[in-house]
Scaffold this active site. Structure first.
Site, PDB file in Angstrom:
ATOM      1  NE  ARG A 101      -2.557  -0.153   3.631  1.00  0.00           N
ATOM      2  CZ  ARG A 101      -3.387   0.205   4.591  1.00  0.00           C
ATOM      3  NH1 ARG A 101      -4.692   0.127   4.388  1.00  0.00           N
ATOM      4  NH2 ARG A 101      -2.955   0.639   5.737  1.00  0.00           N
ATOM      5  CB  THR A 105      -2.879   7.032  -2.543  1.00  0.00           C
ATOM      6  OG1 THR A 105      -2.103   5.840  -2.797  1.00  0.00           O
ATOM      7  CG2 THR A 105      -2.173   8.243  -3.121  1.00  0.00           C
ATOM      8  CG  ASP A 196       2.171  -3.294   9.360  1.00  0.00           C
ATOM      9  OD1 ASP A 196       2.441  -4.464   9.019  1.00  0.00           O
ATOM     10  OD2 ASP A 196       2.235  -2.340   8.574  1.00  0.00           O
ATOM     11  CG  ASP A 199       5.669  -3.411  10.483  1.00  0.00           C
ATOM     12  OD1 ASP A 199       6.321  -3.818   9.495  1.00  0.00           O
ATOM     13  OD2 ASP A 199       5.342  -2.225  10.657  1.00  0.00           O
TER      14      ASP A 199
END
Ligand code: PRP
Ligand code: URA
Length: 204
Positions: A101, A105, A196, A199
């Site tokens: 991603r 945006t 995340d 992560d």
């Protein structure tokens, strides 16, 4: 599009541990795999099988054989779900899609694609986080180009926004998830979510 939420208590307990910010990467990986085993069993309830005749030690009987199956994890986070699928279905063909991603945006860009033949096969798309739905929708477009019989997305946490986007773009895709959360924050992270996934899985 059918959306199935896995409400098995074990799945909910495992998700609680994934959500907990104090769960370290080695434990996160272990729990992600356990949860993926449950998701995979549920998500493959309707996969096609072929009737076969076999002989038990006592007499002939009817049985079933699996049709070829394809699993495609979206890099990176989907890798945390792959081992569960290959353990349950050792004959599965595995493809990979790399999607990331954009930080501003939130739109995905495809940086890697290596897919096996998909024609007339059932494809299991593995991505634990369905946030804006951009990554899943892009992945489904890449898979659909190969002509699969059906696509099922296995997700751990989904946002209503992501479900709506996927439903609009790919109405024939089915989704299995463990939770539908409240929504997205200003950074397009799922809330309450689990942070995340990539992560936390890889300790980055
Ligand atoms: C994360 C996650 C999904 C995607 C979901 O990947 O693993 O693929 O975001 O978000 P979306 O529904 O808004 O598209 P990310 O782009 O962070 O890459 P990574 O797994 O390599 O960290
Ligand atoms: N990707 C993640 O890993 N987590 C989110 O909450 C959203 C996208």
């Amino acid at each position: 599009m059918a959306v199935t939420v896995i409400d098995h208590p074990l799945a909910q307990v495992l998700l609680t541990a994934l959500r907990d910010r104090s769960t370290p990467p080695p434990l996160f990986r272990l729990i992600a795999k356990r949860l993926s085993l449950i998701l995979c069993v549920e998500a493959t309830r309707a996969i096609p099988t072929t009737p076969v005749r076999i002989e038990t030690p006592l007499r002939p009987t009817a049985g079933n054989r699996l049709e070829p199956l394809v699993a495609v994890p979206i890099l990176r986070a989907g890798l945390g779900m792959l081992e569960a699928v290959t353990e349950l279905f050792p004959e599965v063909s595995v493809g990979y899609l790399g999607l990331e991603r954009d930080h501003a945006t939130f739109e995905p860009s495809l940086y890697y694609s290596k897919l096996p033949p998909l024609e007339n096969r059932t494809a299991l798309l593995l991505d634990p986080m369905l946030a804006t739905g951009g990554s899943a929708a892009a992945a489904c477009s890449a898979l659909e180009a190969g002509g699969p019989r059906h696509i099922t997305l296995l997700s751990v946490v989904a946002a209503p926004e992501g479900i709506a986007r996927l439903q609009a773009a790919h109405p024939a895709v089915d989704v299995y998830t463990v939770a539908i959360d409240e929504g997205l924050d200003a950074n397009a992270y799922i809330v309450p979510g689990l942070g995340d996934f990539g992560d936390r899985l890889f300790g980055t």
